[in-house]
Design a protein around this motif. Structure first.
Motif, PDB file in Angstrom:
ATOM      1  N   ASP A  74       0.834  -1.204   0.000  1.00 59.22           N
ATOM      2  CA  ASP A  74       0.000   0.000   0.000  1.00 59.22           C
ATOM      3  C   ASP A  74       0.873   1.260   0.000  1.00 59.22           C
ATOM      4  OD1 ASP A  74      -2.628   1.430   0.421  1.00 59.22           O
ATOM      5  OD2 ASP A  74      -1.496   2.111   2.179  1.00 59.22           O
ATOM      6  N   ARG A  75       1.919   1.262   0.801  1.00 55.22           N
ATOM      7  CA  ARG A  75       2.812   2.437   0.861  1.00 55.22           C
ATOM      8  C   ARG A  75       3.599   2.599  -0.437  1.00 55.22           C
ATOM      9  NH1 ARG A  75       5.262   6.234   0.390  1.00 55.22           N
ATOM     10  NH2 ARG A  75       6.425   7.522   1.873  1.00 55.22           N
ATOM     11  N   MET A  76       3.907   1.457  -1.070  1.00 54.41           N
ATOM     12  CA  MET A  76       4.752   1.483  -2.265  1.00 54.41           C
ATOM     13  C   MET A  76       3.940   1.474  -3.560  1.00 54.41           C
ATOM     14  SD  MET A  76       7.459   1.713  -0.514  1.00 54.41           S
ATOM     15  CE  MET A  76       8.581   1.902  -1.891  1.00 54.41           C
ATOM     16  N   ASN A  77       2.624   1.718  -3.459  1.00 55.74           N
ATOM     17  CA  ASN A  77       1.756   1.767  -4.639  1.00 55.74           C
ATOM     18  C   ASN A  77       1.746   0.488  -5.464  1.00 55.74           C
ATOM     19  OD1 ASN A  77       1.975   4.755  -4.103  1.00 55.74           O
ATOM     20  ND2 ASN A  77       0.651   4.742  -5.919  1.00 55.74           N
ATOM     21  N   ILE A  78       1.850  -0.635  -4.775  1.00 55.28           N
ATOM     22  CA  ILE A  78       1.837  -1.935  -5.454  1.00 55.28           C
ATOM     23  C   ILE A  78       0.481  -2.579  -5.182  1.00 55.28           C
ATOM     24  CG2 ILE A  78       2.863  -4.269  -5.383  1.00 55.28           C
ATOM     25  CD1 ILE A  78       5.569  -2.885  -4.815  1.00 55.28           C
ATOM     26  N   PRO A  79      -0.136  -3.201  -6.201  1.00 58.80           N
ATOM     27  CA  PRO A  79      -1.459  -3.802  -5.972  1.00 58.80           C
ATOM     28  C   PRO A  79      -1.411  -4.914  -4.937  1.00 58.80           C
ATOM     29  CG  PRO A  79      -0.624  -4.325  -8.182  1.00 58.80           C
ATOM     30  CD  PRO A  79       0.292  -3.313  -7.602  1.00 58.80           C
ATOM     31  N   GLU A  80      -2.442  -4.991  -4.091  1.00 56.85           N
ATOM     32  CA  GLU A  80      -2.466  -6.004  -3.026  1.00 56.85           C
ATOM     33  C   GLU A  80      -2.761  -7.385  -3.594  1.00 56.85           C
ATOM     34  OE1 GLU A  80      -5.393  -5.353  -0.019  1.00 56.85           O
ATOM     35  OE2 GLU A  80      -7.074  -5.561  -1.391  1.00 56.85           O
ATOM     36  N   VAL A  81      -2.467  -8.383  -2.777  1.00 58.32           N
ATOM     37  CA  VAL A  81      -2.678  -9.787  -3.157  1.00 58.32           C
ATOM     38  C   VAL A  81      -3.409 -10.464  -2.007  1.00 58.32           C
ATOM     39  CG1 VAL A  81      -1.547 -11.877  -4.006  1.00 58.32           C
ATOM     40  CG2 VAL A  81      -0.401  -9.666  -4.249  1.00 58.32           C
ATOM     41  N   ASP A  82      -4.310 -11.367  -2.326  1.00 60.29           N
ATOM     42  CA  ASP A  82      -5.059 -12.088  -1.296  1.00 60.29           C
ATOM     43  C   ASP A  82      -4.100 -12.934  -0.443  1.00 60.29           C
ATOM     44  OD1 ASP A  82      -6.700 -13.677   0.211  1.00 60.29           O
ATOM     45  OD2 ASP A  82      -7.697 -14.666  -1.493  1.00 60.29           O
ATOM     46  N   PRO A  83      -3.974 -12.613   0.855  1.00 61.01           N
ATOM     47  CA  PRO A  83      -3.030 -13.365   1.698  1.00 61.01           C
ATOM     48  C   PRO A  83      -3.369 -14.855   1.797  1.00 61.01           C
ATOM     49  CG  PRO A  83      -3.816 -11.389   2.821  1.00 61.01           C
ATOM     50  CD  PRO A  83      -4.652 -11.553   1.602  1.00 61.01           C
ATOM     51  N   ASP A  84      -4.653 -15.175   1.851  1.00 61.25           N
ATOM     52  CA  ASP A  84      -5.036 -16.591   1.955  1.00 61.25           C
ATOM     53  C   ASP A  84      -4.592 -17.373   0.725  1.00 61.25           C
ATOM     54  OD1 ASP A  84      -6.197 -16.060   4.390  1.00 61.25           O
ATOM     55  OD2 ASP A  84      -8.197 -15.735   3.532  1.00 61.25           O
ATOM     56  N   PHE A  85      -4.748 -16.722  -0.425  1.00 55.44           N
ATOM     57  CA  PHE A  85      -4.306 -17.391  -1.642  1.00 55.44           C
ATOM     58  C   PHE A  85      -2.805 -17.637  -1.604  1.00 55.44           C
ATOM     59  CE2 PHE A  85      -2.270 -16.879  -5.790  1.00 55.44           C
ATOM     60  CZ  PHE A  85      -2.683 -18.081  -6.355  1.00 55.44           C
ATOM     61  N   LEU A  86      -2.046 -16.642  -1.104  1.00 55.68           N
ATOM     62  CA  LEU A  86      -0.591 -16.803  -1.081  1.00 55.68           C
ATOM     63  C   LEU A  86      -0.151 -17.877  -0.083  1.00 55.68           C
ATOM     64  CD1 LEU A  86       0.800 -13.191  -1.544  1.00 55.68           C
ATOM     65  CD2 LEU A  86       0.653 -15.041  -3.223  1.00 55.68           C
ATOM     66  N   VAL A  87      -0.819 -17.950   1.049  1.00 54.79           N
ATOM     67  CA  VAL A  87      -0.482 -19.031   1.989  1.00 54.79           C
ATOM     68  C   VAL A  87      -0.734 -20.373   1.317  1.00 54.79           C
ATOM     69  CG1 VAL A  87      -1.093 -20.139   4.177  1.00 54.79           C
ATOM     70  CG2 VAL A  87      -0.886 -17.644   4.072  1.00 54.79           C
ATOM     71  N   ASP A  88      -1.843 -20.461   0.593  1.00 54.45           N
ATOM     72  CA  ASP A  88      -2.152 -21.707  -0.103  1.00 54.45           C
ATOM     73  C   ASP A  88      -1.116 -22.016  -1.194  1.00 54.45           C
ATOM     74  OD1 ASP A  88      -3.913 -23.932  -0.809  1.00 54.45           O
ATOM     75  OD2 ASP A  88      -4.248 -22.792  -2.663  1.00 54.45           O
ATOM     76  N   ALA A  89      -0.756 -20.997  -1.952  1.00 51.04           N
ATOM     77  CA  ALA A  89       0.252 -21.182  -3.013  1.00 51.04           C
ATOM     78  C   ALA A  89       1.583 -21.629  -2.405  1.00 51.04           C
ATOM     79  CB  ALA A  89       0.440 -19.871  -3.792  1.00 51.04           C
ATOM     80  N   LEU A  90       1.942 -20.992  -1.283  1.00 51.81           N
ATOM     81  CA  LEU A  90       3.185 -21.352  -0.607  1.00 51.81           C
ATOM     82  C   LEU A  90       3.147 -22.826  -0.163  1.00 51.81           C
ATOM     83  CD1 LEU A  90       5.882 -20.841   0.809  1.00 51.81           C
ATOM     84  CD2 LEU A  90       4.599 -19.814   2.711  1.00 51.81           C
ATOM     85  N   LYS A  91       2.016 -23.235   0.366  1.00 48.39           N
ATOM     86  CA  LYS A  91       1.913 -24.633   0.811  1.00 48.39           C
ATOM     87  C   LYS A  91       2.084 -25.605  -0.359  1.00 48.39           C
ATOM     88  CE  LYS A  91      -0.948 -24.022   4.954  1.00 48.39           C
ATOM     89  NZ  LYS A  91      -2.320 -24.157   5.493  1.00 48.39           N
ATOM     90  N   GLN A  92       1.506 -25.247  -1.494  1.00 49.89           N
ATOM     91  CA  GLN A  92       1.658 -26.119  -2.666  1.00 49.89           C
ATOM     92  C   GLN A  92       3.124 -26.183  -3.097  1.00 49.89           C
ATOM     93  OE1 GLN A  92      -1.191 -26.092  -5.870  1.00 49.89           O
ATOM     94  NE2 GLN A  92      -2.657 -24.888  -4.682  1.00 49.89           N
ATOM     95  N   LEU A  93       3.774 -25.016  -3.072  1.00 54.85           N
ATOM     96  CA  LEU A  93       5.193 -24.976  -3.449  1.00 54.85           C
ATOM     97  C   LEU A  93       6.032 -25.805  -2.474  1.00 54.85           C
ATOM     98  CD1 LEU A  93       7.513 -23.757  -5.171  1.00 54.85           C
ATOM     99  CD2 LEU A  93       7.481 -21.771  -3.623  1.00 54.85           C
ATOM    100  N   LEU A  94       5.748 -25.646  -1.181  1.00 55.75           N
ATOM    101  CA  LEU A  94       6.499 -26.399  -0.171  1.00 55.75           C
ATOM    102  C   LEU A  94       6.275 -27.898  -0.319  1.00 55.75           C
ATOM    103  CD1 LEU A  94       5.865 -24.165   2.977  1.00 55.75           C
ATOM    104  CD2 LEU A  94       8.060 -24.514   1.816  1.00 55.75           C
ATOM    105  N   HIS A  95       5.056 -28.251  -0.661  1.00 52.38           N
ATOM    106  CA  HIS A  95       4.771 -29.674  -0.823  1.00 52.38           C
ATOM    107  C   HIS A  95       5.620 -30.263  -1.950  1.00 52.38           C
ATOM    108  CE1 HIS A  95       2.567 -33.396  -0.579  1.00 52.38           C
ATOM    109  NE2 HIS A  95       2.343 -33.336  -1.883  1.00 52.38           N
ATOM    110  N   ILE A  96       5.756 -29.504  -3.033  1.00 53.17           N
ATOM    111  CA  ILE A  96       6.545 -29.984  -4.170  1.00 53.17           C
ATOM    112  C   ILE A  96       8.033 -30.064  -3.823  1.00 53.17           C
ATOM    113  CG2 ILE A  96       7.329 -29.302  -6.493  1.00 53.17           C
ATOM    114  CD1 ILE A  96       4.401 -28.357  -6.979  1.00 53.17           C
ATOM    115  N   ASP A  97       8.517 -29.078  -3.070  1.00 52.86           N
ATOM    116  CA  ASP A  97       9.948 -29.064  -2.702  1.00 52.86           C
ATOM    117  C   ASP A  97      10.193 -29.566  -1.279  1.00 52.86           C
ATOM    118  OD1 ASP A  97      11.081 -28.276  -5.082  1.00 52.86           O
ATOM    119  OD2 ASP A  97      11.088 -26.133  -4.598  1.00 52.86           O
ATOM    120  N   ARG A  98       9.301 -30.441  -0.796  1.00 51.24           N
ATOM    121  CA  ARG A  98       9.360 -30.833   0.622  1.00 51.24           C
ATOM    122  C   ARG A  98      10.653 -31.553   0.995  1.00 51.24           C
ATOM    123  NH1 ARG A  98       5.852 -33.622  -2.255  1.00 51.24           N
ATOM    124  NH2 ARG A  98       5.871 -35.906  -2.291  1.00 51.24           N
ATOM    125  N   ASP A  99      11.285 -32.202   0.005  1.00 52.58           N
ATOM    126  CA  ASP A  99      12.522 -32.918   0.364  1.00 52.58           C
ATOM    127  C   ASP A  99      13.720 -31.970   0.512  1.00 52.58           C
ATOM    128  OD1 ASP A  99      12.489 -32.417  -2.343  1.00 52.58           O
ATOM    129  OD2 ASP A  99      13.801 -34.108  -2.820  1.00 52.58           O
TER     130      ASP A  99
END
Lengths: 362, 362
Positions: free
Chosen positions: A100-125
């Motif tokens: 918000d301070r840097m004039n960058i569009p916001e992103v849904d935090p819940d979606f990002l937590v979910d995306a992160l979990k998917q990424l972690l699952h793939i790179d879990r090893d």
């Protein structure tokens, strides 16, 4: 915001580095999360891809005007089994505050937590299993529009990259106290600027003073306020706490310091334990007076990378204050032990901070 | 520092944009200059190559901590024939001053002027010939080392890219006065920070306030000092001048404002003409009082992109000061006319500011 995440996996993973000799943020996992933004589509093309270089136009706004935000958090192998995150929603909420301070569009935090979990699952090893090791997670957004006019970009790229890390500090014993140089010429930020955000420029501006501290034989810099050069702001890129005469004091969130998630966790845990914690202005003179009076009991920094970093020596003008005989104090130790214990599943999650990876996978 | 510059030219140049509708910094020429840095070799592999995207690791330090500097200057087709630059050595000297603050290794300014001339010679058919058009030159250095630790990078890339430009302002008449919003909540910089450098983070931090000014119906922001919120710093990304009761006043270089090359040229030219020019602190109250007293005769911004930008209206809290009946004043006009005249060869180069391209080609 709902996005499908397309996934393209590597056929053969990279060789893993020696996990006993991990430098901070030097090795990256096989995959990354990427999402683009333009004005027509908003955030689009969410994808997990092999970790690979970006093609960037030389005129990309990030290179010239630095419009960007980032976050830092960690994933841990729990001693109770499985993988867990530590308060990830707070990181993505804070990223939106920075944006918000840097004039960058916001992103849904819940979606990002979910995306992160998917990424972690793939790179879990890639997620380390040893104590004091973790997987550092770096979400960031950069302005990619190719244009040289000074304006908020119309195109951005959000990425999440992952790096297995050992201790942030070179020494193997995380809790050995650091020495701090109190800077009174250069400053880190000022009210009305962007000190409360995690944006690239804050860190670039700090490098010269970090160098100065190291040249003088100290590990890190303690920043004072820009206006009176008197009130304590942060240490290096951590928040700072003082234990004076049995009470805990940390600088209040004043617009120029970072709203640290470890800071918040430390305050919450200390209050849970029954300590009086004061978020208020504290001057370097007050710290010095407490030292003179023999009541400066502990000083420690807090941050995602180091968790708790005890301060053993404080250089202020011609004086050097030695704190707690340059030893890690009991509060620093208990905080470190409990927070890392919660993060790694060795300690009960009494404050409900951890988020398991598994829930999302069903 | 001596470097051979290797040259790889395109076989077929790109189609040129419509030079009558050039946006600022949107179109780039066929070639660019690139040079890399590492700790073993220093600056190495100086080359002119086709303009093309960079391959950047997602962990490149620039994306995370913003360590970077840039410059902006212009090449002009002289009405006397040939191509000329305006004080290019000052830009490359200033780049080193910025680099010193940002912990970036310095570069030999003479070598860069020479490299720029070679690049301009290769892309000479891109340099506009019409009045008020020029070739904007953007040298910049970014930290490229792939690592997430907060430290000065060990690897950098220096580039020079070129963009044909018309007038910086959308309107065809460069000299139509702009309206200015005086900001008293957010700030641009503070002494001890990096306001005097051209580094990316300074510009990212300004975007929100520029947006605020536009939302309130003003063209640009006038920044006040961060400490007393009283003394005038800069306007947008330009320096600012006031003509009060027959004398010229501009904020002194105080560590938080940019040492503008157009600012320097304006001061030198005004003194050559016999004006009293004062570089000192000037408060917004003094400006307001001068307006009340009827002696605020002219206000104008100075910068490479706009050269001279007269200010017609100044919004400060609940008041709007109209300056010189919202018309371009004679000093603004004479400065613009003379400096752009010198830059384009229409006026004799009385102060020895221009550097012809040809000398170097022999």
């Amino acid at each position: 915001m709902e996005h499908d995440i397309t996934i393209k996996q590597v056929t053969t993973g990279k060789a893993k580095p020696d996990y006993n000799h991990l430098s901070f943020g030097k090795y990256f996992t096989d995959h990354m999360f990427v999402m683009d933004y333009n004005e027509e589509d908003g955030w689009f093309d969410a994808r997990i891809t092999p970790y690979e270089p970006l093609l960037m136009d030389p005129s990309s706004l990030m290179f010239h005007y630095g419009q960007s935000v980032f976050e830092g958090l960690k994933a841990y192998t729990s001693q109770k089994g499985g993988i867990q995150l530590f308060r990830p929603e707070k990181n993505f909420n804070r990223m939106n505050i920075s944006s918000d301070r840097m004039n960058i569009p916001e992103v849904d935090p819940d979606f990002l937590v979910d995306a992160l979990k998917q990424l972690l699952h793939i790179d879990r090893d890639w997620i380390p299993v040893e104590e004091r090791q973790s997987l550092y997670i770096r979400p960031f957004i950069i302005a990619t529009e190719p244009a040289l006019s000074v304006k908020p970009a119309s195109q951005y790229k959000l990425m999440i990259i992952l790096s297995p890390v050992g201790s942030y500090y070179a020494q193997s014993d995380q809790m050995s106290p650091v020495s701090i140089y109190v800077e009174d010429e250069y400053v880190r930020s000022v009210k009305g600027l962007v000190g409360f955000t995690k944006t690239a420029g804050n860190y670039a501006a700090s490098l010269k003073v970090q160098q100065k501290a190291e040249d003088l034989g100290y590990d890190q810099v303690l920043w004072l306020d820009a206006i009176e050069k008197k009130y304590i702001e942060e240490v290096g890129s951590m928040n700072i706490f003082f234990k004076i005469n049995g009470e805990i004091i940390t600088p209040a969130l004043n617009g120029s310091i970072l709203d640290g998630i470890t800071r918040d966790s430390v305050i919450e845990l200390l209050r849970y334990w029954g300590w009086n914690v004061h978020e208020r202005r504290i001057s370097i003179d007050e710290v010095k007076q407490a030292h003179t009076d023999g009541v400066l009991e502990e000083v420690f920094g807090t941050g995602t990378a180091a968790v708790i970093s005890p301060v053993g020596r404080l250089k202020w003008k011609d004086e050097e204050l030695v704190i707690n005989d340059n030893q890690t104090g009991p509060v620093s130790y208990d905080l470190y032990d409990t927070i890392t214990g919660i993060q790694t599943g060795a300690t009960d999650d009494i404050l409900g901070w951890t988020v398991p990876l598994q829930e999302q996978e069903t």
